[in-house]
Design a protein around this motif. Structure first.
Motif, PDB file in Angstrom:
ATOM      1  N   VAL A 111       0.816  -1.219   0.000  1.00 52.90           N
ATOM      2  CA  VAL A 111       0.000   0.000   0.000  1.00 52.90           C
ATOM      3  C   VAL A 111       0.849   1.268   0.000  1.00 52.90           C
ATOM      4  CG1 VAL A 111      -2.018  -1.021   1.082  1.00 52.90           C
ATOM      5  CG2 VAL A 111      -0.215  -0.076   2.520  1.00 52.90           C
ATOM      6  N   ARG A 112       2.107   1.151   0.361  1.00 53.51           N
ATOM      7  CA  ARG A 112       2.968   2.324   0.404  1.00 53.51           C
ATOM      8  C   ARG A 112       4.267   1.984  -0.309  1.00 53.51           C
ATOM      9  NH1 ARG A 112       2.565   7.021   3.416  1.00 53.51           N
ATOM     10  NH2 ARG A 112       4.582   7.851   4.030  1.00 53.51           N
ATOM     11  N   VAL A 113       4.604   2.800  -1.285  1.00 52.52           N
ATOM     12  CA  VAL A 113       5.766   2.523  -2.124  1.00 52.52           C
ATOM     13  C   VAL A 113       6.703   3.719  -2.082  1.00 52.52           C
ATOM     14  CG1 VAL A 113       6.539   2.076  -4.477  1.00 52.52           C
ATOM     15  CG2 VAL A 113       4.388   1.100  -3.665  1.00 52.52           C
ATOM     16  N   THR A 114       7.974   3.448  -1.870  1.00 47.46           N
ATOM     17  CA  THR A 114       8.953   4.533  -1.965  1.00 47.46           C
ATOM     18  C   THR A 114       9.554   4.496  -3.362  1.00 47.46           C
ATOM     19  OG1 THR A 114       9.405   4.380   0.390  1.00 47.46           O
ATOM     20  CG2 THR A 114      11.030   5.546  -0.953  1.00 47.46           C
ATOM     21  N   ALA A 115       9.429   5.618  -4.042  1.00 50.64           N
ATOM     22  CA  ALA A 115       9.869   5.691  -5.441  1.00 50.64           C
ATOM     23  C   ALA A 115      10.975   6.727  -5.584  1.00 50.64           C
ATOM     24  CB  ALA A 115       8.696   6.059  -6.346  1.00 50.64           C
ATOM     25  N   ALA A 116      11.848   6.477  -6.544  1.00 49.45           N
ATOM     26  CA  ALA A 116      12.940   7.414  -6.812  1.00 49.45           C
ATOM     27  C   ALA A 116      12.934   7.806  -8.282  1.00 49.45           C
ATOM     28  CB  ALA A 116      14.279   6.782  -6.454  1.00 49.45           C
ATOM     29  N   ALA A 117      13.022   9.112  -8.527  1.00 50.83           N
ATOM     30  CA  ALA A 117      13.212   9.625  -9.883  1.00 50.83           C
ATOM     31  C   ALA A 117      14.674  10.038 -10.001  1.00 50.83           C
ATOM     32  CB  ALA A 117      12.297  10.826 -10.128  1.00 50.83           C
ATOM     33  N   VAL A 118      15.378   9.365 -10.880  1.00 51.26           N
ATOM     34  CA  VAL A 118      16.814   9.620 -11.017  1.00 51.26           C
ATOM     35  C   VAL A 118      17.039  10.706 -12.065  1.00 51.26           C
ATOM     36  CG1 VAL A 118      19.038   8.644 -11.676  1.00 51.26           C
ATOM     37  CG2 VAL A 118      17.418   7.277 -10.334  1.00 51.26           C
TER      38      VAL A 118
ATOM     39  N   THR B 184      21.817   4.450  -8.385  1.00 51.08           N
ATOM     40  CA  THR B 184      20.923   3.442  -7.794  1.00 51.08           C
ATOM     41  C   THR B 184      21.203   3.298  -6.297  1.00 51.08           C
ATOM     42  OG1 THR B 184      20.921   2.247  -9.885  1.00 51.08           O
ATOM     43  CG2 THR B 184      20.126   1.058  -7.957  1.00 51.08           C
ATOM     44  N   ALA B 185      22.470   3.268  -5.940  1.00 50.54           N
ATOM     45  CA  ALA B 185      22.827   3.122  -4.525  1.00 50.54           C
ATOM     46  C   ALA B 185      22.260   4.283  -3.713  1.00 50.54           C
ATOM     47  CB  ALA B 185      24.346   3.061  -4.378  1.00 50.54           C
ATOM     48  N   ASP B 186      22.308   5.479  -4.265  1.00 53.35           N
ATOM     49  CA  ASP B 186      21.736   6.649  -3.590  1.00 53.35           C
ATOM     50  C   ASP B 186      20.235   6.444  -3.381  1.00 53.35           C
ATOM     51  OD1 ASP B 186      20.922   9.124  -2.718  1.00 53.35           O
ATOM     52  OD2 ASP B 186      21.811  10.265  -4.366  1.00 53.35           O
ATOM     53  N   ALA B 187      19.550   6.018  -4.445  1.00 51.48           N
ATOM     54  CA  ALA B 187      18.094   5.827  -4.370  1.00 51.48           C
ATOM     55  C   ALA B 187      17.721   4.746  -3.364  1.00 51.48           C
ATOM     56  CB  ALA B 187      17.547   5.475  -5.750  1.00 51.48           C
ATOM     57  N   ILE B 188      18.380   3.603  -3.457  1.00 48.24           N
ATOM     58  CA  ILE B 188      18.047   2.479  -2.574  1.00 48.24           C
ATOM     59  C   ILE B 188      18.428   2.822  -1.131  1.00 48.24           C
ATOM     60  CG2 ILE B 188      18.435   0.024  -2.091  1.00 48.24           C
ATOM     61  CD1 ILE B 188      17.084   0.358  -4.750  1.00 48.24           C
ATOM     62  N   GLY B 189      19.533   3.516  -0.981  1.00 47.96           N
ATOM     63  CA  GLY B 189      19.953   3.925   0.363  1.00 47.96           C
ATOM     64  C   GLY B 189      18.928   4.809   1.044  1.00 47.96           C
ATOM     65  N   ARG B 190      18.104   5.446   0.278  1.00 46.02           N
ATOM     66  CA  ARG B 190      17.043   6.305   0.849  1.00 46.02           C
ATOM     67  C   ARG B 190      15.696   5.595   0.835  1.00 46.02           C
ATOM     68  NH1 ARG B 190      18.331  11.345  -2.796  1.00 46.02           N
ATOM     69  NH2 ARG B 190      16.497  12.262  -1.811  1.00 46.02           N
ATOM     70  N   GLY B 191      15.731   4.292   0.639  1.00 44.48           N
ATOM     71  CA  GLY B 191      14.527   3.490   0.831  1.00 44.48           C
ATOM     72  C   GLY B 191      13.743   3.173  -0.416  1.00 44.48           C
ATOM     73  N   ALA B 192      14.277   3.512  -1.581  1.00 42.78           N
ATOM     74  CA  ALA B 192      13.487   3.320  -2.806  1.00 42.78           C
ATOM     75  C   ALA B 192      13.250   1.837  -3.105  1.00 42.78           C
ATOM     76  CB  ALA B 192      14.187   3.977  -3.989  1.00 42.78           C
ATOM     77  N   GLN B 193      12.029   1.538  -3.506  1.00 37.36           N
ATOM     78  CA  GLN B 193      11.663   0.192  -3.971  1.00 37.36           C
ATOM     79  C   GLN B 193      11.409   0.187  -5.477  1.00 37.36           C
ATOM     80  OE1 GLN B 193       8.557   0.765  -1.197  1.00 37.36           O
ATOM     81  NE2 GLN B 193       9.042  -1.098  -0.060  1.00 37.36           N
ATOM     82  N   LEU B 194      11.183   1.381  -5.994  1.00 33.99           N
ATOM     83  CA  LEU B 194      10.975   1.587  -7.433  1.00 33.99           C
ATOM     84  C   LEU B 194      11.920   2.707  -7.863  1.00 33.99           C
ATOM     85  CD1 LEU B 194       9.368   1.406 -10.142  1.00 33.99           C
ATOM     86  CD2 LEU B 194       7.739   3.038  -9.138  1.00 33.99           C
ATOM     87  N   VAL B 195      12.760   2.435  -8.842  1.00 34.63           N
ATOM     88  CA  VAL B 195      13.761   3.410  -9.280  1.00 34.63           C
ATOM     89  C   VAL B 195      13.559   3.665 -10.776  1.00 34.63           C
ATOM     90  CG1 VAL B 195      16.218   3.987  -9.380  1.00 34.63           C
ATOM     91  CG2 VAL B 195      15.363   2.470  -7.572  1.00 34.63           C
TER      92      VAL B 195
END
Lengths: 385, 289
Positions: A43-50, A71-82
């Motif tokens: 129900v809750r997704v953390t997404a990253a726009a690179v 990618t490491a920056d995004a995932i390090g901040r909790g992203a599940q969708l990059v």
């Protein structure tokens, strides 16, 4: 092309094919220590726009290093969708010997003609080397997804597709498999000149991080794209973008933001920035939501600080809140399928038939007959009562 | 028809609740004449006809449609008032909107008048929210384009302005000037206007005029954001706003059709339609609603 040139081209293709071996590319990715993405909750997704800077890659390793770092920056901040930007695979064109030899201001058409001869178009070159560059591109993002356990929209790259060369975006799942792809359906003028072909399909991919779609850049200028995707079930529309013009906040607002508002979805807008082939690429990557789901009623959940620097934008998307909004939103309830059944697609065909080769002409005495002077009957004003 | 290349549009400011309800004809006349002096076309906001209902003692929106149905002569009277105004001011005039009894309900309609007072056309609101339906409104059947010397005019009333299908239909049918009479409950954040008029204009590359009601009507406070929009490339700072005003302000702006044609010639969004895609999905996709 002389016999010698043909031999050189064949040798280059052979070398590229060898250099693009997927197991080699995957090994290069595995040299980077990448964090694991959190498991999706549903129900809750953390997404990253690179927001990625276009740097012509001198080697596959250089490209992989840039992608892995972001990618490491995004995932390090909790992203599940990059989500990566449109044309980020263009960086791999740097592998072509001599491609940058014309200097930083040489446009891509000139570079292609210099390398491939007079009359050559971008699509001609990519038809030849695209399969190899595409192998590097796909293996890179596939392994990035597998290594991190994230869902990755690999931006896009230009590849041979049915009938020519298209601008293609990919979705990779946490197992590294390709879970979806999209061929850009609305090209900009530059891409038409390059000889690219449009796609004509829009798919929605059901994943543990939501129902995803991946239209590309100009696709988001057209409400039709988002409406079709939203009604097919899309919740998160990932929009890889490469905008070749100086940044203007209003002009930049004409893409995913209004589409997000019309169709009531989330948008993850990932922009390519930097300078290459005489083009200035700008954009502020962002996560957009319907006004009703942003506390300041701006429709912007997070946005990049600059329009020209590399950056990763991260935010949490509440799918339950979106589903609830869509179930009750008055604008969706106001839609008129009965009216659209009468009007679509005929109104497009009527427009096409009376436009000047698909081009609009109205102004002054050169205008074609206007509605009411012999165009379509349904357009006539209602009878005065 | 001799089309004018440049047209001055006046947006009349009407504040509901500021005068005796019985004085609505004078309120509208003053609002029109304030912007008509150098205008070719004057636009009134939504709700002008509802002001007249206020004079009949209606105090709540919930009663408005029933009251309108019980006053079948009112629309004709409103039309005569607006026709006289168009004639006396010598302008094309968009009447604002009125509640008009029809078979089976009440339509929310606008009328466009020529400078000689003749009726150019009628447009009813085509998209209704559940709240609007609950009030007793029924939707219009189609969206028309009215060719005039001051532009090929499409009219989007109230909710229609936020529905992209509505504006696309008008643009495909040749509209060059979108007139949007609205009454938006306060506070009306800027982003809500951007997702309405502004972006409709951008994705269809036409001119757009939004004229909103201000003040309080039938117990609801309204906020106006008068605005004239054009494709970004035609405006200062590439903002897409030709002119913007504050709540309760009248506004005036010139729309230049040759400049619009030049902007579209430089980049024509419609030239890049993907007809195969639309044919595949439209209108079948709406069955998913």
């Amino acid at each position: 092309m002389s016999r010698l040139d043909r031999a050189k081209a064949a040798a280059l293709r052979a070398w590229l094919w060898w250099a693009s071996r997927p197991h080699r590319v995957r090994a290069l990715v595995r040299r980077h220590r990448l964090p694991r993405a959190p498991q999706p909750s549903g129900v809750r997704v953390t997404a990253a726009a690179v927001q990625m800077e276009l740097r012509l890659a001198a080697s596959a390793g250089a490209f992989i290093g840039q992608v892995a770092g972001l990618t490491a920056d995004a995932i390090g901040r909790g992203a599940q969708l990059v989500v990566f930007p449109e044309d980020c695979g263009t960086a791999l064109v740097g592998l072509l010997p001599g491609i940058a030899g014309g200097g930083p201001h040489e446009d891509v058409d000139s570079a292609v003609r210099r390398l491939a001869g007079p009359g050559a178009r971008v699509a001609d070159v990519l038809a030849a080397v695209g399969p190899a560059l595409g192998r590097i591109f796909a293996a890179t993002f596939s392994e990035i997804a597998r290594a991190t356990g994230a869902w990755v929209v690999a931006g896009s790259t230009m590849l041979p597709v049915a009938g020519g060369v298209g601008n293609v975006a990919f979705l990779f799942g946490p197992d590294g498999r390709e879970a979806g792809r999209h061929v850009k359906c609305h090209l900009i003028e530059l891409e038409e000149r390059w000889g690219l072909r449009t796609g004509d399909d829009l798919q929605v991919y059901h994943t543990p991080v939501g129902r995803l779609a991946l239209p590309i850049c100009m696709d988001a200028t057209y409400f039709e794209t988002y409406r079709i995707l939203a009604l097919r079930g899309a919740e998160i529309v990932c929009v890889p973008t490469a905008d070749p013009q100086p940044y203007n906040v209003w002009k930049a607002l004409r893409g995913p933001w209004p589409r997000t508002q019309e169709s009531l979805v989330y948008s993850v807008h990932a922009c390519l920035v930097g300078r290459a082939f005489g083009l200035q690429l700008t954009g502020r990557s962002a996560l957009f939501a319907p006004l009703e789901l942003t506390p300041d009623a701006s429709g912007v959940m997070a946005r990049a600080a600059s329009a020209d620097s590399q950056e990763v934008v991260v935010g949490a998307l509440d799918l339950q809140a979106l589903r609830s909004l869509r179930a009750h939103h008055p604008a969706l309830k106001a839609l008129r399928p009965d009216l659209y059944r009468r009007v679509f697609p005929a109104v497009y065909h009527q427009y096409r038939a009376r436009s000047a080769g698909g081009r609009r002409v109205w102004a002054g005495s050169s205008a074609p007959p206007a509605v009411g002077e012999g165009r379509t009957a349904p357009d006539r004003p209602e009878t005065p009562r | 028809m001799d089309r004018r290349a440049r047209v001055r549009v006046g947006l009349a400011a009407v504040e509901a609740g500021a005068s005796d309800p019985a004085a609505w004809p004078e309120v509208i006349a003053r609002a029109v004449h304030r912007v008509a002096a150098d205008a070719d076309l004057v636009v009134l906001p939504a709700g002008t006809g509802v002001l007249a209902l206020g004079a009949e003692g209606v105090r709540r929106w919930e009663d408005a449609c029933d009251a309108a149905a019980g006053l079948p002569g009112l629309p004709a009277w409103l039309r005569e008032t607006c026709a006289d105004l168009a004639r006396s001011a010598g302008v094309y005039l968009l009447s604002g909107t009125a509640l008009v009894p029809q078979d089976g309900g009440v339509r929310h309609e606008a009328w466009l008048f020529a400078p000689d007072g003749s009726l150019v056309g009628t447009q009813a609101q085509t998209h209704l929210t559940p709240h609007e339906r609950a009030l007793g409104l029924i939707p219009g059947d189609d969206l028309a384009v009215f060719p005039t010397p001051v532009g090929d005019i499409g009219i989007l009333i109230q909710t229609d302005l936020w529905i992209p299908e509505a504006c696309r239909i008008l643009a495909l049918r040749g509209a060059t000037l979108l007139l949007a009479p609205v009454a938006v409950p306060a506070p009306y954040p800027e982003a809500h206007q951007v997702r309405g008029l502004w972006q409709q204009v951008q994705q269809n590359q036409i001119f757009g005029v939004e004229c909103g009601l201000s003040g309080e009507l039938l117990g609801v406070p309204y906020r106006s954001r008068p605005a004239v929009c054009a494709p970004c490339e035609m405006t200062e700072g590439e903002s897409g706003w030709l002119a913007r005003g504050e709540d309760g302000q009248a506004l005036s702006a010139v729309v230049d059709y040759r400049a619009l044609q030049a902007a579209v010639d430089r980049y024509d969004i419609f030239a890049r339609f993907n007809y195969r895609l639309y044919e595949r999905y439209l209108p079948a996709i709406y069955e998913h609603l």
